[in-house]
Enzyme design. Sequence first.
Site, PDB file in Angstrom:
ATOM      1  N   ASP A  22      31.315  72.663  19.125  1.00  0.00           N
ATOM      2  CA  ASP A  22      30.966  72.707  17.712  1.00  0.00           C
ATOM      3  C   ASP A  22      30.084  71.508  17.365  1.00  0.00           C
ATOM      4  O   ASP A  22      30.078  70.494  18.061  1.00  0.00           O
ATOM      5  CB  ASP A  22      32.231  72.690  16.860  1.00  0.00           C
ATOM      6  CG  ASP A  22      32.055  73.397  15.538  1.00  0.00           C
ATOM      7  OD1 ASP A  22      30.902  73.714  15.184  1.00  0.00           O
ATOM      8  OD2 ASP A  22      33.057  73.627  14.846  1.00  0.00           O
ATOM      9  N   ARG A  73      24.911  78.882  19.064  1.00  0.00           N
ATOM     10  CA  ARG A  73      25.460  79.479  17.838  1.00  0.00           C
ATOM     11  C   ARG A  73      24.794  78.782  16.665  1.00  0.00           C
ATOM     12  O   ARG A  73      24.995  77.590  16.436  1.00  0.00           O
ATOM     13  CB  ARG A  73      26.978  79.322  17.774  1.00  0.00           C
ATOM     14  CG  ARG A  73      27.584  80.004  16.544  1.00  0.00           C
ATOM     15  CD  ARG A  73      29.101  80.002  16.609  1.00  0.00           C
ATOM     16  NE  ARG A  73      29.663  78.673  16.416  1.00  0.00           N
ATOM     17  CZ  ARG A  73      30.783  78.246  16.994  1.00  0.00           C
ATOM     18  NH1 ARG A  73      31.438  79.022  17.829  1.00  0.00           N
ATOM     19  NH2 ARG A  73      31.238  77.033  16.759  1.00  0.00           N
TER      20      ARG A  73
END
Length: 306
Positions: A132, A182
């Site tokens: 992330d 992402r």
Amino acid sequence: MALARRVFLRASRSQWLARQLKERAFLRRAARRFLPGEDLGAALAEAANLGRAGLGSVLTQLGEQVTSHAEADAVRDHYLDVLGQIRARSLDAEISVKLTHLGLEAHEEACFHRLRALVDRAAALGGFVWVDMEESRYVDATLRLYRRARAERATVGVCLQAYLRRTPDDLDSLLRLAPAIRLVKGAYSESPAIAFPRKAEVDRQYAALAGRLLHQVPHGARAVFGTHDLRLIRRLEVAAAERGVPPNGYEIHMLYGIRPEDQRALAARGRKVRVLISYGTAWFAWYMRRLAERPANLWFVLRSLV
């Protein structure tokens, strides 16, 4: 809306406010809209439910900015167990980790070894690890460790934030790796010199970055778009078709509890959809950022009061 966003982002940084509000029943009820529970068992059960509906999932234990090596080791061990349970239950699920949760602030090299252990375990079990992205001050270190992990294994991807002005250069520097990316809009409080302050600017950059990422799909890139914006998703569908990318050649990732009907509708149309399932006790800062992303969600909090 801009004022509400600033208020929620400031609240997300307040340890005092977290202590005052986290145990309040009304806030816990409201937060449950976005997470199925605080324990891993609830997350795994929901991943199984989503799988039966044709949806994949991404599991993440909430937490960040760990400075204790012992605590960071415990986070690593927790995720090693998660990867094992995903395999044992035959779930279509991946994991997503924050590097500050793995001790980035304590020691970068130790953090890398923890990340490597997860990526190696994912490779052995047929899993996948997402790294992330956090606040802008962590971007360089995050990309540095991602590149090192990607040089060894293909079972790791990284998140990029469209609202950061630097992201086009970051994306270009990664594309030669045939990466898994992402792409999200971004949910931290940043200065206008670092991040676009206006939604329209962020949306324009997101669309441009998405087009560049889709262009690399035939060359081995994994394109993932984290968004709940249905108009943007329709634009992505058109852009993918123009580039010859089939409907299952890219993915849409959405948060648990947001647009569940649309998640299922997209999957029914042949789109690859994963749902990000968050769990754990450290949910206050994360929940404030969810409200900042879409201040209209505040109405769910107010309704829960009555």
